[in-house]
Write a protein that holds these residues in place. Sequence first.
Motif, short mmCIF file in Angstrom:
data_model
loop_
_atom_site.label_atom_id
_atom_site.label_comp_id
_atom_site.label_asym_id
_atom_site.label_seq_id
_atom_site.Cartn_x
_atom_site.Cartn_y
_atom_site.Cartn_z
N SER A 172 51.36 35.56 -31.75
CA SER A 172 51.39 36.01 -30.36
C SER A 172 52.18 35.07 -29.46
CB SER A 172 49.97 36.15 -29.82
OG SER A 172 49.27 37.17 -30.51
N SER A 173 52.95 35.68 -28.62
CA SER A 173 53.64 34.96 -27.53
C SER A 173 54.60 33.88 -28.02
CB SER A 173 52.60 34.32 -26.59
OG SER A 173 51.73 35.31 -26.09
N GLU A 192 52.28 40.89 -28.11
CA GLU A 192 53.04 40.52 -26.90
C GLU A 192 54.33 39.79 -27.25
OE1 GLU A 192 50.58 38.49 -24.14
OE2 GLU A 192 48.94 39.93 -24.25
#
Length: 1296
Positions: free
Chosen positions: A1085-1086, A1109
Motif C-alpha cells: 500500500s501507498s 491505493e
Amino acid sequence: MSDCLGGALVSEVLKGLIKEAKTVIDFKLLFEELASTMKIMIPLTEQIDTIQGNADFDFGDLKETIQRARKVVDKCQRTSGFTRNLRSQERLRESIRICSNGPTASSVPEFPSFGPTYHLKPLLPKDAKNLLIQFSSPLPPYTNSNEFEDLLNKDLVSTMTRLLPLTQKIDSLRDKLDHSSGELHELRDTIEQAHLLIHKFQSVRFYNKPKYARKIERINKAMVKFCGIDLQLLQFRDQLDLSLVVEGLGKRMDSLSVAPALPFFTDHLCSVPKLDKSPSPVGLDWPLMDLNKRFIDNPNVDTLVVSAPPGCGKTTLVTHLCNNAHVKRHFKHILFNVVSSTPNFRTIVQNLLQYNGHAPQTFENDTQAAVALRKLLEKLIEDGPVLLVLDDVWQGADSFLEKFRISILGNYKVLVTSRSEFQSFGPTYYLKPLEYENARALLVQWASPRNNASPDEYEHLLKKILKRCNGFPIVIEVIGRSLNGRSLNTWKGQVESWSQGETVLDSPPQPTNLLKLVPLGNEQEEGFYNEYLVTQHDILRELAIHQSGLEAFLERKRLNLEIREAQFPDWCLNQMEPIIINASLLSISTDDLFSSNWIEMECPNVETLILNISSQNFALPSFISGMKKLKVLIITNHGSYPTRLTRFSCLSLLPNLKRIRLEKVSVTSLDILHLLLVSLKKLSLVMCSFGEVFYDIEDETIDVSRALPSLQEIDIDYCYDLDELPYWVCEVVSLKTLSITNCNKLSLLPEAIGNLSSLQVLRLSSCINLSELPETVERLGQLQFLDISHCLGLRKLPLEIGKLQKLKKMSMRKCWRCELPDSVRSLEGLEVKCDEETGLVLWERLKPKMRSLRVHVEEIEHNLNLLHIITFTLQKTAVKFLMDSIENFDASNNNLRECFIDMGSFLKDQKIIASTIIDLWSGLYSKEDIICRNHLQDLASHNLLKLLPLGKNEYGDCFYNELLVKQDNVSREFAMHQCEKESVSILQRKRLNMDIQENKFPNWCLNLKQPIVLNASLLSISTDDSFTSCWVEMHCPDVEVLVLNLCSSNYALPNFNATMKKLKVVMIMNHGLEPTKLTNLSCLSSLPYLRRIRFEKGSITLHDIPKLELNNLEKLSLWLCHFDEPLNESEFDGSETLLQSLQEIEIDYCYNLVELPNWVSQVKLSITNCNKLRTLFEAIGNLRNLEMLRVVSCSSLFELPETIKILSNLRFLDVSGCFQLKRLPLEIGKLQKLKKISMRDCYRCELPDSVKNLENLEVKCDEGTVFLWVGFKPKMKNLIITEEEAEHNLNLLQLF
C-alpha cells in the motif's frame, strides 16, 4: 342461476381434467425423452470414468446428475395414473436441462502435475458447429403446404445433403484414431430417415402433409438433442483422450535436453558420476550404512579416508554413497574429483571454480589456488553443507590433501578414496574384499555355463574360481564376463590353468572384457571412431603395465616414462648419455610444471610416440628427429587450457610418419606445411585452438602437393575457433576423407573445395552455423558419402548435387529445414539416414521419383557419455564467448550488459513470458517496452537466450504474452557470477538472489545483526513448497524490482516490502502446481513509485487491488490467476481515483473470470484465454482513452456491448478465437481511429453495415472468416484483408 353455477362448475371440472390429462401426456413425453437420454449418456460416462482412471479429473457434478435422473426414471416407472404430478414433471425437466447442458466448465479435465489448464475450444469441424446453431432455432408454425414445402426444400434437403457425407467422413477419421466408429450411428440413422422422407414427399397428398410436418419436427428435435447432449459428451470424452496424450507429450518434452548453441558442459566438471544400468553392486549395503553412521551423520568427523586394495570397489562405494537420497538431502553441494597418480591442486581448484559458475582462473602458485578455494567454500557453505570427494588419491599425497583441510569452516566434509592410509589427514575406513557369500552371488550374477552342469560340479568350480579371485569385485566381474555362456569344459580348463601356477588375470579366456567400449550415441558411421569412448579399470591398466615391465627399462618393447616437477626417473639419470631406448612404443607423461628441458635420448626403434602433457607451453624433444621408424605421433593435453606447441621442426623429414593426432593444443597451419611430411596419411585435430594465426596468408613458396603428397584424411573435431578452413586443405589433391565435426563457428566452406578431385567422404556434422555448401561441390566426382547431420543452419544443398553419380550415402539427421534441389532425383541407388522429421519433410515425396532410394529413419539418441570427453577447453571457450559478448555490450552503451545479468534473477530451467522480462527492464532502466523487446532480440542474436514464439508474431502490437524466453543454465550461471563479481560483500550487491529452502535462510542472513540492510536494486527471493512465510527482518531502501519465486499453497508477502520506497516493479511468480493464496498484500500500500505488478498463478480477490491505493500503478498483469470471490461492484466505488494512473491490464488464462471489474485500464486492455468470460460490462464505453482492446480466445464471449461505439480513441481491436461471438456492435463504424482488427476464427460473427465507414482498415483473419469481409471490399476505402493460416505451435506446451 343454479344452471349457470352448474355449468360453470362442469366447465371448471373439465378444464381441470384437460389440464391433468395434458400433464400426464407431457409427463409421458418428458419421461420417454429422459429415459432415451439416459440410455445414451450412461455408457458414455462409464467410458469417461475409465479414462479418468489415468488422471485426477472432476467429473462428479454430471455423474451425480445422471444418477439422480436414473432414480427419477426408476421411480416414475413404478408410478401410475394421475399421481404423476407437476413436482415429478419439474424434476424431469430439471434433469433434462442439466444433462442437455453437457459437461460444465468445472468438469473440464485439468492436469496439475503437467501445468495449468488450457481449455480447448470445441474440436468439431466448422460444419458441425454450424449444425448446432442451425438446429437450435425453433421451427416456424406450419400454416399451409407451400410454407411446408419451402421449409423442406430450403432447410431439410440442404441439411441432409451436407450432413450425410460429413458424418461418414467423421466416422472414418474416428476409426483411424481408434475411436468407436459407430458412435454417430443415431445421427446418421436420423439423416437416413430424413432422406427417405424427402423421397416420399413427391407422392404425399395435401391432407397428409401435416402428418409429415410432425415427422420433420421430430427429426429436427432428434438432431437438436443429439448435438446438444450426445455430441457434447462424445467431444468431452475425446478431449480427455487428447488431454492425456498432451500430458504424455509434455512429460516427454520435459525429459528432452536441447543442446545449447555453444558446447557448455560446466555442469559435469565435478559432478557425481551417474549410476549405470548394470546390476546393483553386491556386498555394499553394510558399508553404505556404516559410512553414513561414521561419517555423514557424525558431526565430529570432517575428513575420512576409504582405503582398500585396488579392485575392491572404493569408487563404486563412494559413488553410491553420493547418490544416496539421505546424503543428497544432507549436503547442498556434493563435489567429486578424480585425483589419480598425478595430483594437481591448482587444476582441481580450477575445476571446482568453473563447475560453480566462475570464469577460468590461472594460478601462479598453490597459495593463490588455496585462497580461491577458501573463498569458494565460504560462499557455497552460505547455501548449505558441502561434501568434497577426492577419488583415487595415491600414496605420498599427504601434503596435497592438507591443502583441502580448511578447519575454520563448518558444514564442510572431505571424503578420500585411496589404496593407502593418510593418518595425518583423517581416520581410515577399511573396505574389505567381498566375503564368500557375496563373492559367490556376484559371480553367479555375471556368469553361468552354457550347458547345465550338476549342482555339485557347478559349486565345485565356483569355489575354485572364487578362491583365485580373493573377493575382488573387479576380478570377479572380468572372469565372470569371460566365462559367461561358455562350455563347462572351458570352465574346467581355466581352473586347471590356474592350478599350474597362473593367476586369474594372466590369461583370461576373453581379453576383450579387459576394457569397455562406450558409444556416445546411435549415430556411428563406418570408418569414424570419434563416437566411441574406451574405459579401463585402474587395476587392469596396471596389469597391462606389469605385463610390459618384466624386462629391463631400456630393453622393453613398451616403455612408460613419467616426469614429475621436471624430475626424470632415476633410471634415466643413472645412465651415461645419450640413453638408447629400444622400445617400439614410447609414452612420455609430464605435469604442468614441466619446462621442456629434455635429456638426450636415442630412440631408433620407436614406431609410436605418445606425449601426455599438462603445461601451457610445451616444446617437443629434439630427439624425435632421430626416430626414423616413427609412424604415429599422439600429443594429448590433459591440462585446463590449450597447450602452445613449439619446436615442430623436429618432425621434419621423418620418412615413415603416417599419422599425427593433436588434442587440445594450439598450433598454426604453417607449422604442419613446413614439416614436409611426405608419408603423412592422416591428420587429426581435436579440441585444438588455432587463433588468428591459423588463417595465414597463402604462402606461395610452399607447394602443398609436394609438402603433403600422401595425405588422405583430415579429421577436425570440437575446434571451437575454426571460422574457415585453411587455404591449403583445398590443395591437398590426394585427400580422400575430410571430416569437420562439432565446429560451431564454421559458417562457410571455401569455393576451392571443388579442387579435391579424389575426395570420397565429406563429413560436416554438428557444425550448427554452417549455412550452405558451395556450388563447387558438384565437381567432387569421386564423392561417395556426405554427412551433414545436425547442421541446423544449413538451408540448401548445391543446385547441381545430382551430378555426383558416385554419391551413394547421405546422413541428414536434424536437417529438415534444408531444401533439396530438383537435381537430387538424378542420384541413383542413394541411401539416406535421417530422423523421422527430415524423412517426412524432405525425402518421402521423392521416393516415387528416385530409383532405388532407401530412406532409413533412425531415432536420435542423446547419450550423456559424450560429456566425459569434453574438457576445460570448451568451458573456457564458452566463458570467453560470454565475456567477449559482455565487452561488446559495454561498448554499445545500451544497457545490454545489465539486461543480460538481470536474467540471473529467474529460476533455472524456466521458460519465461517475455512480458515479465520487459516489465523488469522497463522498471529498472525507464525504457519503453519496444526498446526492451529489442534488447531481448539483441541478446538472442548473440545466442545468450532463445525466443520461442507461441504463434505468428502476436507481439507486433505491444503485447508480449505470446513470446517465451529461454536461457541455458550456463548463461544463467555466468550472469549470476557477473553479478557476484560486482561486490565481494553480499549486502552491497546491485542484484541479489536469495534462496530459502525448508525455511532455512542463507547463513549470511542469520550471522548478521538484524535488521539486515540490503543495498540491492534488484532483489530475487526464491522459496520452496515448505516455506511458511516466516521472514527475517530486512531493510531494502534501494530495491526497485522485487521478484518472488514461490511454490507453496499459501504465501504471505514480507512486511519489509513496506520499506521499499523506491520499488517500481513487483513480480510474484508461483512455480507450484496449484494457485497460491496470497496474503498481506497490504504491505504494498501507498508505495509511491510502484508502477507495475505481475501475479502468476496466484489466488487473490480483485477488490483488494484498488484498496492498495497505488496511485502511480501503470500496469497490472494477471496470469493463470484464480479470483476467490465474485465481484461486488459496490465495493469499487471511487476506484477510478485510487487507480488513477492505471493504463494497462493484461489478464491471461484466468479460468474463473466471469466478468470484469469496473476499474479497468485507460489505454490498453488485454483479456486472453479466459473461457468463462461471457460479456463485457456496458460501462466499458467510459474508457474514452482506450486505444487497444484485446479479447482473444475467450470461447464463451458471445457479444460486445454497444457502448464500444463511443471509444473514440480505439485504434486496435482483437477478437481472435472468440468463436461464439455473434456480432460486432451495430455502430462500430463510428470509431474513426480504428485501423486494425484481428478476427481469426470468428466466422460466426456478423458484421454490421456501419463497418463501411471505417477507412484505411487492416483486417487479419483466417480462411473461414475472410468471407465476412470480402463483400465489403468494394464499399470500404483502402480496406486491407490479410489472410493468415492458423498455426498450432507446440512451443505453447513449454509454457506449462
